[in-house]
Design an enzyme around this catalytic site. Sequence first.
Site, PDB file in Angstrom:
ATOM      1  N   GLU A  51       0.853  -1.196   0.000  1.00 33.24           N
ATOM      2  CA  GLU A  51       0.000   0.000   0.000  1.00 33.24           C
ATOM      3  C   GLU A  51       0.887   1.243   0.000  1.00 33.24           C
ATOM      4  O   GLU A  51       2.067   1.182   0.381  1.00 33.24           O
ATOM      5  CB  GLU A  51      -0.891  -0.097   1.253  1.00 33.24           C
ATOM      6  N   ASP A  52       0.335   2.375  -0.430  1.00 33.65           N
ATOM      7  CA  ASP A  52       1.121   3.613  -0.421  1.00 33.65           C
ATOM      8  C   ASP A  52       1.231   4.219   0.970  1.00 33.65           C
ATOM      9  O   ASP A  52       2.305   4.615   1.402  1.00 33.65           O
ATOM     10  CB  ASP A  52       0.564   4.634  -1.445  1.00 33.65           C
TER      11      ASP A  52
ATOM     12  N   ASP B  31      -3.179   5.394   6.956  1.00 30.96           N
ATOM     13  CA  ASP B  31      -3.595   6.618   7.633  1.00 30.96           C
ATOM     14  C   ASP B  31      -4.486   6.227   8.824  1.00 30.96           C
ATOM     15  O   ASP B  31      -3.974   5.888   9.887  1.00 30.96           O
ATOM     16  CB  ASP B  31      -4.311   7.478   6.582  1.00 30.96           C
ATOM     17  N   THR B  32      -5.815   6.228   8.631  1.00 31.34           N
ATOM     18  CA  THR B  32      -6.683   5.784   9.732  1.00 31.34           C
ATOM     19  C   THR B  32      -6.573   4.267   9.934  1.00 31.34           C
ATOM     20  O   THR B  32      -6.902   3.761  11.005  1.00 31.34           O
ATOM     21  CB  THR B  32      -8.159   6.114   9.443  1.00 31.34           C
TER      22      THR B  32
ATOM     23  N   THR C 159      -9.047   1.281   5.698  1.00 32.72           N
ATOM     24  CA  THR C 159      -9.004   0.584   4.412  1.00 32.72           C
ATOM     25  C   THR C 159      -8.288  -0.758   4.545  1.00 32.72           C
ATOM     26  O   THR C 159      -8.821  -1.805   4.165  1.00 32.72           O
ATOM     27  CB  THR C 159      -8.286   1.449   3.347  1.00 32.72           C
ATOM     28  N   LEU C 160      -7.107  -0.725   5.120  1.00 34.03           N
ATOM     29  CA  LEU C 160      -6.336  -1.978   5.221  1.00 34.03           C
ATOM     30  C   LEU C 160      -6.977  -2.965   6.184  1.00 34.03           C
ATOM     31  O   LEU C 160      -6.866  -4.177   6.005  1.00 34.03           O
ATOM     32  CB  LEU C 160      -4.899  -1.686   5.654  1.00 34.03           C
TER      33      LEU C 160
HETATM   34  P1  IMP Z   1      -6.967   4.873   5.533  1.00 31.82           P
HETATM   35  O1  IMP Z   1      -8.139   3.957   5.353  1.00 31.82           O
HETATM   36  O2  IMP Z   1      -7.372   6.140   6.261  1.00 31.82           O
HETATM   37  O3  IMP Z   1      -5.774   4.250   6.159  1.00 31.82           O
HETATM   38  O4  IMP Z   1      -6.701   5.359   4.083  1.00 31.82           O
HETATM   39  C1  IMP Z   1      -5.565   5.207   3.403  1.00 31.82           C
HETATM   40  C2  IMP Z   1      -5.759   5.848   2.052  1.00 31.82           C
HETATM   41  O5  IMP Z   1      -6.043   7.250   2.199  1.00 31.82           O
HETATM   42  C3  IMP Z   1      -4.493   5.768   1.255  1.00 31.82           C
HETATM   43  O6  IMP Z   1      -4.478   4.630   0.453  1.00 31.82           O
HETATM   44  C4  IMP Z   1      -4.536   7.051   0.454  1.00 31.82           C
HETATM   45  O7  IMP Z   1      -5.264   6.834  -0.740  1.00 31.82           O
HETATM   46  C5  IMP Z   1      -5.317   8.014   1.291  1.00 31.82           C
HETATM   47  N1  IMP Z   1      -4.422   8.936   2.028  1.00 31.82           N
HETATM   48  C6  IMP Z   1      -4.216   8.983   3.353  1.00 31.82           C
HETATM   49  N2  IMP Z   1      -3.344   9.938   3.697  1.00 31.82           N
HETATM   50  C7  IMP Z   1      -2.963  10.517   2.532  1.00 31.82           C
HETATM   51  C8  IMP Z   1      -2.049  11.597   2.221  1.00 31.82           C
HETATM   52  O8  IMP Z   1      -1.385  12.206   3.077  1.00 31.82           O
HETATM   53  N3  IMP Z   1      -1.933  11.887   0.904  1.00 31.82           N
HETATM   54  C9  IMP Z   1      -2.618  11.246  -0.075  1.00 31.82           C
HETATM   55  N4  IMP Z   1      -3.470  10.231   0.172  1.00 31.82           N
HETATM   56  C10 IMP Z   1      -3.654   9.882   1.466  1.00 31.82           C
HETATM   57 MG    MG Z   2      -4.786   4.984  -1.891  1.00 25.76          MG
END
Ligand code: IMP
Ligand code: MG
Length: 173
Positions: A97-98, A101-102, A105-106
Amino acid sequence: MRDRTTPLLTEAQIQTRVRELGAQLAADYAGKDLVMVGLLNGVYPFFADLTRATALEFEVSFMQVSSYGGGTESTGEVHILKDLDASIQGRHALVVEDIVDTGLTLFKVRNLLLDREPASLKICTLLDKPSRRRVEVPVDYIGFTIEDHFVVGYGLDYNGKLRNLPYVGVYHP
Ligand code: IMP
Ligand code: MG
């Protein structure tokens, strides 16, 4: 587009770290039947570099999910836009994954893939923003841990753009 970013990780820093991760994966997965799972779209530069830095034979497969709910944050309601074309049952799966964050998604992707009974399931991310985490998700390989900045480049987007910057920068609207 560069004037809207403050560089955080240079191309050289990223490539050095990617080579380290590639070597670590080659050691950890030696002799194993591995499927490298790339999460589109954001992972594309990292995935291309990481897979080429991992001197092993493995299968690559892609998955694309979207988190709906509006706003700038994922809701954890994950929809599959594109599923894997490879079976992971009884095989070792590594989700790449790139950014985490929260973690929502993962968390969902992990549960979804665990239902398919892989021999193992690990997660590798280029970037980790632990201060934003809302659910616990085990992340096994981390490129860089960063502060709570909105970052773009090297796959990461703002409204779908800036993914092609060769470095990671903090975005200024
Ligand atoms: P999570 O479900 O909040 O962990 O979401 C992760 C997804 O949010 C990543 O795959 C990114 O697509 C997007 N994301 C979270 N933080 C950033 C950021 O700083 N820049 C760009 N995309 C982000
Ligand atoms: Mg993404």
